[in-house]
Design a protein around this motif. Structure first.
Motif, PDB file in Angstrom:
ATOM      1  N   LEU B 116     -13.955 -14.603  -1.055  1.00 50.37           N
ATOM      2  CA  LEU B 116     -12.771 -13.475  -0.941  1.00 50.37           C
ATOM      3  C   LEU B 116     -11.638 -14.117  -0.281  1.00 50.37           C
ATOM      4  N   MET B 117     -10.424 -13.459  -0.643  1.00 50.38           N
ATOM      5  CA  MET B 117      -9.265 -14.146   0.091  1.00 50.38           C
ATOM      6  C   MET B 117      -9.098 -13.343   1.570  1.00 50.38           C
ATOM      7  N   SER B 118      -9.359 -14.240   2.586  1.00 48.73           N
ATOM      8  CA  SER B 118      -9.197 -13.684   3.912  1.00 48.73           C
ATOM      9  C   SER B 118      -7.899 -13.217   4.170  1.00 48.73           C
ATOM     10  N   SER B 119      -6.835 -13.538   3.701  1.00 52.82           N
ATOM     11  CA  SER B 119      -5.591 -13.032   4.154  1.00 52.82           C
ATOM     12  C   SER B 119      -5.219 -11.868   3.364  1.00 52.82           C
ATOM     13  N   ARG B 120      -6.245 -11.152   2.693  1.00 54.05           N
ATOM     14  CA  ARG B 120      -5.822 -10.173   1.881  1.00 54.05           C
ATOM     15  C   ARG B 120      -7.029  -8.886   2.226  1.00 54.05           C
ATOM     16  N   THR B 121      -6.413  -7.530   2.179  1.00 54.14           N
ATOM     17  CA  THR B 121      -7.469  -6.667   2.624  1.00 54.14           C
ATOM     18  C   THR B 121      -8.277  -6.542   1.472  1.00 54.14           C
ATOM     19  N   VAL B 122      -9.456  -5.676   1.499  1.00 53.91           N
ATOM     20  CA  VAL B 122     -10.583  -5.380   0.710  1.00 53.91           C
ATOM     21  C   VAL B 122      -9.823  -4.893  -0.727  1.00 53.91           C
ATOM     22  N   ALA B 123      -8.868  -3.874  -0.345  1.00 55.05           N
ATOM     23  CA  ALA B 123      -8.180  -3.479  -1.713  1.00 55.05           C
ATOM     24  C   ALA B 123      -7.198  -4.603  -2.279  1.00 55.05           C
ATOM     25  N   ALA B 124      -6.773  -5.488  -1.586  1.00 52.87           N
ATOM     26  CA  ALA B 124      -5.659  -6.269  -2.023  1.00 52.87           C
ATOM     27  C   ALA B 124      -6.544  -7.503  -2.993  1.00 52.87           C
ATOM     28  N   ASN B 125      -7.734  -7.577  -2.419  1.00 56.26           N
ATOM     29  CA  ASN B 125      -8.444  -8.523  -3.190  1.00 56.26           C
ATOM     30  C   ASN B 125      -8.997  -8.056  -4.509  1.00 56.26           C
ATOM     31  N   VAL B 126      -9.363  -6.835  -4.434  1.00 62.05           N
ATOM     32  CA  VAL B 126      -9.807  -6.140  -5.645  1.00 62.05           C
ATOM     33  C   VAL B 126      -8.412  -6.035  -6.618  1.00 62.05           C
ATOM     34  N   ALA B 127      -7.186  -5.662  -6.195  1.00 58.34           N
ATOM     35  CA  ALA B 127      -6.242  -5.485  -6.967  1.00 58.34           C
ATOM     36  C   ALA B 127      -5.733  -6.659  -7.443  1.00 58.34           C
ATOM     37  N   LYS B 156     -13.950   0.875   3.161  1.00 60.42           N
ATOM     38  CA  LYS B 156     -13.519  -0.308   3.861  1.00 60.42           C
ATOM     39  C   LYS B 156     -12.029  -0.771   3.119  1.00 60.42           C
ATOM     40  N   ALA B 157     -11.739   0.008   2.130  1.00 64.31           N
ATOM     41  CA  ALA B 157     -10.404  -0.431   1.435  1.00 64.31           C
ATOM     42  C   ALA B 157      -9.376  -1.248   2.332  1.00 64.31           C
ATOM     43  N   ARG B 158      -9.215  -0.865   3.664  1.00 66.47           N
ATOM     44  CA  ARG B 158      -8.029  -1.525   4.388  1.00 66.47           C
ATOM     45  C   ARG B 158      -8.414  -2.284   5.231  1.00 66.47           C
ATOM     46  N   GLN B 159      -9.796  -2.760   5.336  1.00 66.67           N
ATOM     47  CA  GLN B 159     -10.162  -3.969   6.022  1.00 66.67           C
ATOM     48  C   GLN B 159     -10.071  -5.103   5.618  1.00 66.67           C
TER      49      GLN B 159
END
Lengths: 218, 433
Positions: B116-127, B156-159
């Motif tokens: 996963l990209m550590s610089s993005r939130t869970v939601a941003a990773n999925v997006a 956890k979307a914003r984590q």
């Protein structure tokens, strides 16, 4: 010389230093980022592996970086003449600083990108991301915190370079300290310049640390 | 996930019929060679196989067997040296880079280290894959919410990923891999970094993805337990070659290759090792027999009725029955107490419908035939040189016993006398795993 007359000169010198440092950081920073990205993506095993590109940039960086800046300014005189139109003055110095800063920053950028988990890049490739998209949406964001710290480090290096500007009539704080402090045996002027530089460095380092902390989501 | 294209293709999923018109992935004589300096490594060596649409296909092998390379040929993260890879009807080995990116976008992938990209939130990773695929912003947000709901981590979307546990990270990985409604999902050792309980959760989620969304899944693993629980078919790889391929239940019940036997032995620990047998004989006065339990022989109910018919008491003293590909499988070691002739007739009767290994009594011990084979070749350990040789050595025994011969029959089978895990199964007929 009294402080009444020195203060306006000091303010002018401060302005000159800021001019040189900011232009160098802006232009040299962007150029260095691009060179560093070039080094990273063209290195062996990377997704745009290209030994010719890598070797050209790598050798150029290795040649430029170790040259003491005062010698470098003189050595690239002909190039400065061709680009800026003259070999002395603040523009000529800024040009030399920009070149040096770009090569120094290229290495810093490369080092920070190498620490990115290759798996994250592979994941982006697996999602169909193009190389350009990977560079701007994966590499830079993932390495942002160390890149900010590297850029802060570069700022201080560039401030250091700007002290040499006096030799080419570029002015600035370094020149002011030499001309009105050292040569006039005016210890107070030297101390004042040192204090100003220390304060600038502290402020910039604090800003860099703060931004890096924000960029680091651990 | 209503309204997704994938849900329309194979709504029920499950084990697919083998008559599927077009394979999801077809390997035709594929070879991949890596050249590092003067060394040439053939990571994948002449592999031909089909992954059927709608199935969960396992690829198992030791590290270095070439399985990770094989799976990366499917989405062209690695390019073949020779042969062809046909994905959903398209030979991808002939495609250029920009067309390949399009193919990759239609294949999801999850990883051992999640990536996963550590610089993005869970939601941003999925997006992210949705952005790559050019989805408009509003649709992206709705899709991300739907995906996080599906994998059970909507809260956890914003984590940021650093705050999540391994299992949660892999759920994000799965949500991300499914974002663009891929028909194929590649799972590269997806549970290898997870604890046993989380592994169960993630495997259950993968089965759900397969069943509810009809996604074809290719699972790369070195754990036979993952194959046992999740896969419909399995390919066993060794030194770049596929050495065994088949229905998971069949592979478990009649493993042919030495490597397969060792993998099966790691997943099933139902049969007593020789030293355990000795202790069982010492502890119990009756005759000790190991009776195979599988779907064909009709489960343990038939064992009970046969015991009753012959008037013999049977006490389970060792064994285990577990599920292989969602069907019962295992063995029970039973102490038989009754008149000698009745016990004799009972054993003969049991042999008529299932596999029986007669271990005798303390006074008159009998050896497991496969262990005799094992003892004849004491020098054959689990070292790589003997892996393929083992298949031939054990051949006849494997033929005699319709299933389970791999449990400790194969040279180097991990259930040896010194396996501490084996002891846990004493007097336990249930499924511990």
């Amino acid at each position: 010389m009294s402080w009444d007359r020195l203060v306006p000169l000091l303010v002018e010198a401060f302005g000159q230093t800021m001019y040189m440092v900011l232009i160098t950081l802006g232009v040299g920073g962007v150029a260095g980022l691009l060179l560093g990205l070039g080094l990273y993506v063209s290195r062996q095993g990377s997704f745009l592996q290209n030994s010719v590109v890598f070797n050209v940039i790598n050798v150029a960086v290795n040649i430029v970086r170790p040259i003491p800046f005062i010698i470098f300014i003189v050595a690239i005189g002909p190039l400065t003449q061709a680009v800026v139109g003259r070999r002395i003055g603040i523009e000529a110095v800024t040009f030399a600083m920009t070149i040096m800063a770009a090569f120094v920053f290229a290495r810093l950028v490369e080092q920070n990108l190498v620490s990115i988990d290759p798996g994250v890049i592979e994941a982006a490739r697996a999602m169909g991301a193009s190389p350009l998209r990977i560079i701007f949406t994966v590499l830079i964001p993932e390495a942002l915190a160390p890149l900010i710290l590297g850029y802060t480090f570069l700022f201080i290096g560039v401030l250091d370079m700007s002290a040499m500007a006096g030799y080419l009539g570029g002015g600035g704080l370094g020149d002011f300290a030499i001309v009105y402090g050292y040569r006039q045996y005016n210890w107070e002027v030297t101390v004042a310049v040192v204090v100003i530089i220390v304060v600038i460095v502290q402020l910039v380092q604090w800003l860099g640390n703060t931004l890096a902390r924000k960029a680091l989501h651990r | 996930m209503s309204g997704t294209p994938a849900s329309g293709t194979t709504p029920t999923g499950g084990p697919p019929s083998t008559t599927t018109a077009q394979p999801a992935v077809r390997f035709v004589d594929v070879t991949k060679t890596f050249v590092t300096g003067k060394h040439e490594v053939r990571a994948v060596d002449g592999v031909s196989l089909d992954v059927h649409a709608g199935e969960i296909f396992g690829v198992i092998g030791y590290s270095g067997a070439g399985k990770s390379t094989l799976v990366r040929l499917i989405n062209a993260l690695e390019k073949v040296t020779s042969g062809s890879v046909v994905v959903d009807g398209t030979d991808i080995t002939t495609l250029g880079e920009s067309k390949l990116r399009h193919v990759r976008a239609g294949i999801g992938m999850i990883f051992q280290q999640f990536n996963l990209m550590s610089s993005r939130t869970v939601a941003a990773n999925v997006a992210y894959p949705l952005k790559v695929a050019g989805w408009p912003k509003e649709e992206r947000a709705a899709r991300v919410a739907e995906l996080l709901e599906f994998v059970g981590i909507a809260d956890k979307a914003r984590q940021y990923p650093a705050r999540l546990s391994g299992g949660q990270k892999q759920r994000v990985g799965i949500a991300r891999a499914l974002a663009t409604n891929p028909k194929i999902l590649l799972a590269d050792e997806a549970t290898s970094a997870l604890d046993p309980e989380t592994t169960q959760d993630v495997l259950a989620l993968l089965r759900r993805v397969n069943r509810e969304l009809g996604v074809t899944i290719v699972v790369i693993t070195h754990e036979m337990d993952v194959v046992r629980q999740a896969c419909h078919r399995v390919a066993v790889m060794e030194e770049g070659k596929v050495v065994e391929l088949g229905d998971v239940y069949q592979v478990f019940s009649a493993p042919r290759h030495g490597a397969t036997r060792r993998f099966v032995a790691t997943a099933l620990k139902d049969r007593p090792a020789p030293d355990v047998v000795e202790r069982l004989r010492a502890r119990h006065t009756g005759r000790i027999v190991t009776v195979g339990i599988d779907e064909a022989s009709g489960s343990s109910a038939r064992l009970t009725s046969t015991l009753r018919a012959h008037g013999v008491d049977g006490t389970v003293v060792y064994g285990g029955i577990t599920e292989v590909a969602e069907r019962p499988y295992g063995s029970l070691t039973v102490e038989l107490v009754g008149p000698d002739d009745a016990v004799e007739r009972l054993v003969a009767d049991l042999r008529s419908f299932t596999d029986v290994v007669d271990l005798g009594t303390a006074a008159r011990p009998l050896d497991d035939p496969s262990v005799v084979v094992h003892a004849d070749h004491p020098e054959e350990g689990p070292d790589p040189e003997h892996r393929s040789a083992g298949a031939e050595t054990i051949g006849p025994a494997g033929g005699v016993r319709p299933f389970g011969s791999g449990v400790f029959g194969g040279p180097g089978g991990s259930v040896g006398g010194n396996d501490p895990a084996a002891g846990r199964h004493i007097v336990d007929g249930g499924d511990e795993r």
